[in-house]
Design a protein around this motif. Structure first.
Motif, PDB file in Angstrom:
ATOM      1  N   HIS A 162       9.964   0.124 -15.341  1.00  0.00           N
ATOM      2  CA  HIS A 162       9.987   0.968 -14.080  1.00  0.00           C
ATOM      3  C   HIS A 162      11.466   1.337 -13.752  1.00  0.00           C
ATOM      4  N   ILE A 202       5.880  -2.426 -16.828  1.00  0.00           N
ATOM      5  CA  ILE A 202       4.764  -2.146 -16.136  1.00  0.00           C
ATOM      6  C   ILE A 202       3.442  -1.692 -17.195  1.00  0.00           C
ATOM      7  N   CYS A 217      -2.739   1.089  -7.084  1.00  0.00           N
ATOM      8  CA  CYS A 217      -1.454   1.696  -7.148  1.00  0.00           C
ATOM      9  C   CYS A 217      -1.096   2.139  -5.998  1.00  0.00           C
ATOM     10  N   GLY A 218      -0.018   1.465  -5.384  1.00  0.00           N
ATOM     11  CA  GLY A 218       0.465   1.695  -4.051  1.00  0.00           C
ATOM     12  C   GLY A 218       1.392   3.016  -3.707  1.00  0.00           C
ATOM     13  N   ASN A 219       1.911   3.215  -4.671  1.00  0.00           N
ATOM     14  CA  ASN A 219       2.862   4.623  -4.809  1.00  0.00           C
ATOM     15  C   ASN A 219       1.913   5.876  -4.533  1.00  0.00           C
ATOM     16  N   GLY A 251       6.809  -0.814  -8.341  1.00  0.00           N
ATOM     17  CA  GLY A 251       5.674  -0.557  -7.713  1.00  0.00           C
ATOM     18  C   GLY A 251       5.724  -1.112  -6.312  1.00  0.00           C
ATOM     19  N   VAL A 252       4.720  -0.372  -5.363  1.00  0.00           N
ATOM     20  CA  VAL A 252       4.629  -0.761  -4.015  1.00  0.00           C
ATOM     21  C   VAL A 252       3.952  -2.161  -3.959  1.00  0.00           C
ATOM     22  N   LEU A 253       2.827  -2.367  -4.575  1.00  0.00           N
ATOM     23  CA  LEU A 253       1.984  -3.703  -4.248  1.00  0.00           C
ATOM     24  C   LEU A 253       3.030  -4.587  -5.341  1.00  0.00           C
ATOM     25  N   GLY A 254       3.630  -4.135  -6.507  1.00  0.00           N
ATOM     26  CA  GLY A 254       4.267  -5.094  -7.072  1.00  0.00           C
ATOM     27  C   GLY A 254       5.461  -5.578  -6.543  1.00  0.00           C
ATOM     28  N   GLN A 312      -5.933  -1.797 -12.348  1.00  0.00           N
ATOM     29  CA  GLN A 312      -4.959  -2.051 -11.596  1.00  0.00           C
ATOM     30  C   GLN A 312      -5.013  -0.984 -10.241  1.00  0.00           C
ATOM     31  N   MET A 368      -0.671  -7.089  -6.541  1.00  0.00           N
ATOM     32  CA  MET A 368      -0.596  -6.614  -7.768  1.00  0.00           C
ATOM     33  C   MET A 368      -0.474  -7.726  -8.575  1.00  0.00           C
ATOM     34  N   SER A 417       5.801   8.183  -7.564  1.00  0.00           N
ATOM     35  CA  SER A 417       4.862   8.365  -8.917  1.00  0.00           C
ATOM     36  C   SER A 417       4.429   9.661  -8.790  1.00  0.00           C
ATOM     37  N   LYS A 427       2.199  -7.131 -14.289  1.00  0.00           N
ATOM     38  CA  LYS A 427       3.444  -6.551 -14.474  1.00  0.00           C
ATOM     39  C   LYS A 427       4.316  -7.771 -14.938  1.00  0.00           C
ATOM     40  N   LYS A 484      -0.785   9.539 -13.544  1.00  0.00           N
ATOM     41  CA  LYS A 484      -1.896   8.723 -12.674  1.00  0.00           C
ATOM     42  C   LYS A 484      -2.923   9.681 -12.044  1.00  0.00           C
ATOM     43  N   LEU A 490       4.260   6.665 -15.186  1.00  0.00           N
ATOM     44  CA  LEU A 490       4.350   6.854 -13.495  1.00  0.00           C
ATOM     45  C   LEU A 490       4.151   8.132 -13.166  1.00  0.00           C
TER      46      LEU A 490
END
Ligand code: NQM
Length: 346
Positions: A271, A266, A90-92, A275-278, A88, A193, A14, A247, A56, A53
Motif C-alpha cells: 500500500h 494488501i 473498504c473504508g476509503n 487502508g482506513v479500517l486497516g 473485505q 479489517m 482509493s 492484510k 474498486k 487501490l
C-alpha cells in the motif's frame, strides 16, 4: 457490450466505480471484470488503474433497515486475476458513498452538514459519514487535507461503531495478543479489517522503505505469503489464497512524531498509504501490551486516543474511543471527490 450508469469517484486514497445496485446487470462480476479491464496487469482495456487501490467498486442501494439510509457493498476487482471479491470491506471507498447517495437522490441533503448512515454489507456494521452540504447543496470543495491525496477538499469524517471482529468473529480470533507463525511474533487482529501485525525488524526490513523496493523483495513477499496463508486459517478466514485479507502490516517506531510507522501488503502489493479500517485495526493492535505493535508504539494517555499511524506517504490519524478497556468507537477523517458521471461499457 453492456452499457451501465456509473459514477467514478475518489474515496480517500482509493478510486473506483460507484453503482446503484439496480443499475448492475445480472452477470455483475463478469461485467465488472470487463469494465475494469481485468485480468491484465495493465488493465489497458478498462477503467482500472493497474493497482488494487484503483480497481474498486461500491454497490449502493436504499436501505430497508431502521435508522440506516443506504446499504453499501464493497467489491475488490482483482487486477491480474479474474476475481471479484466481497471478502473485505473498504473504508476509503466508503468515503464516497455518502456524497454518491446524495448525488443519486437516495438521501436528501439537510442543513449545512448531512449525516449519512451506511450499513456496510461486507461486515454487517454501521458507519456514519458526515457530508458537507452548505445551504442544502452537496459540495466537494473545502480545506481538509489527507496524506496521499494532493490538494484540499471538503471533509468527510467517518465514524465506525463496534467494528471488533467484523470478519473474524472476534477482535483476537485466536484469543491471543501474540501468536508465533514461522518463527515470527504476529498479532492476528480484526477491528474492522483482518490484519496480521508484525515487527518490521523481525521481517528483516527497516520500516521506512519505499513500497516499490519492498515489492521488489521476492524473499520478503514469499515469507509474508507463507505467514498469511497460515494466519488466514487461524483467523477463521479459511483458505485465503484468493482473498485480499488478511492484510500484512509491518510496524516500527514512529519516524515523524506519530504513534508508530507502518508498511502494509494488501496482501500482494504494498500500500502507498494504509487502508482506513486497516489503520483502525493496526492502531488497536498497538494498545495490546506484549504485542509487536505495542513494543514500538508511542501512545497518548486517556480513553479517547488520537493515534497517528505513519505510512509511506504521510500519516492517518485514527481516534479510538475505549469503554471498559474495549474499543467502542473509531473515527477517521477522509475526503472524496466526484470524477465522472456517465455510462461505463463492459
Ligand atoms: O482498510 C486497501 C484502501 C484499502 C482498504 C486495502 C481500506 C480499509 O486503502 O478500510 O480502505 O487494504 O485493500 O482503500
Amino acid at each position: 457490450m453492456r452499457a451501465v450508469r456509473a459514477m467514478w469517484m475518489r474515496g480517500g486514497t482509493s478510486k473506483g466505480g460507484y453503482f446503484l445496485a439496480g443499475d448492475l446487470p445480472d452477470d455483475r462480476d463478469d461485467f465488472l471484470l470487463r469494465a475494469m479491464g481485468s485480468p491484465d496487469p495493465r488493465q489497458i482495456d478498462g477503467m482500472g488503474g493497474a493497482d488494487p487501490l484503483t480497481s474498486k467498486v461500491a454497490v449502493v442501494r436504499r436501505s430497508q433497515r431502521a435508522g440506516v439510509d443506504v446499504d453499501y457493498l464493497f467489491l475488490q476487482v482483482f487486477v491480474d486475476r479474474a476475481t471479484v471479491s466481497d471478502a473485505q470491506n473498504c473504508g476509503n471507498i466508503l468515503a464516497g458513498v455518502g456524497p454518491f447517495a446524495i448525488e443519486r437522490g437516495l438521501v436528501q441533503a439537510s442543513g449545512e452538514e448531512t449525516d449519512v448512515r451506511i450499513f456496510m454489507e461486507n461486515t454487517g456494521q454501521i458507519a456514519t459519514a458526515r457530508v458537507q452540504t452548505p445551504g442544502g447543496a452537496l459540495t466537494y470543495e473545502g480545506t481538509a487535507r489527507i496524506d496521499g491525496v494532493p490538494g484540499a477538499s471538503a471533509p468527510v469524517p467517518l465514524t465506525f461503531e463496534e467494528t471488533a471482529g467484523s470478519t473474524c468473529g472476534a477482535l483476537l480470533p485466536t484469543g491471543n495478543a501474540v501468536d508465533e507463525i514461522d518463527g515470527i511474533a504476529c498479532t492476528l487482529i480484526d477491528n474492522g479489517m483482518p490484519c496480521v501485525v508484525m515487527s518490521a525488524e523481525a521481517m528483516g526490513i527497516r520500516g521506512d522503505e519505499d513500497p516499490a523496493d519492498l515489492e521488489a523483495d521476492l524473499g520478503l513477499r514469499e515469507q509474508l505469503e507463507a505467514i498469511r496463508l497460515k494466519a488466514g486459517e487461524m483467523m477463521n478466514l479459511g483458505d485465503v489464497t484468493d482473498k485480499s485479507v488478511p492484510k500484512m502490516t509491518m510496524v516500527s517506531r514512529p519516524m515523524a512524531g506519530g504513534a508508530l510507522s507502518t508498511r502494509t501488503f494488501i496482501p500482494h502489493r504494498c500500500h502507498k498509504a494504509i487502508g482506513v479500517l486497516g489503520a483502525a485495526t493496526v492502531g488497536t493492535a498497538a494498545l495490546l501490551p506484549g504485542s509487536p505493535a505495542h513494543a514500538v508504539a508511542t501512545l497518548p494517555d486517556g480513553t479517547e486516543k488520537a493515534l497517528s499511524i505513519e505510512h509511506p506517504t504521510g500519516e492517518m490519524t485514527v481516534i479510538v474511543t475505549l469503554e471498559d478497556g474495549e474499543v467502542s468507537r473509531t473515527a477517521i477523517l477522509r475526503t472524496a471527490r466526484k470524477l465522472m458521471d456517465g455510462t461505463v461499457f463492459g
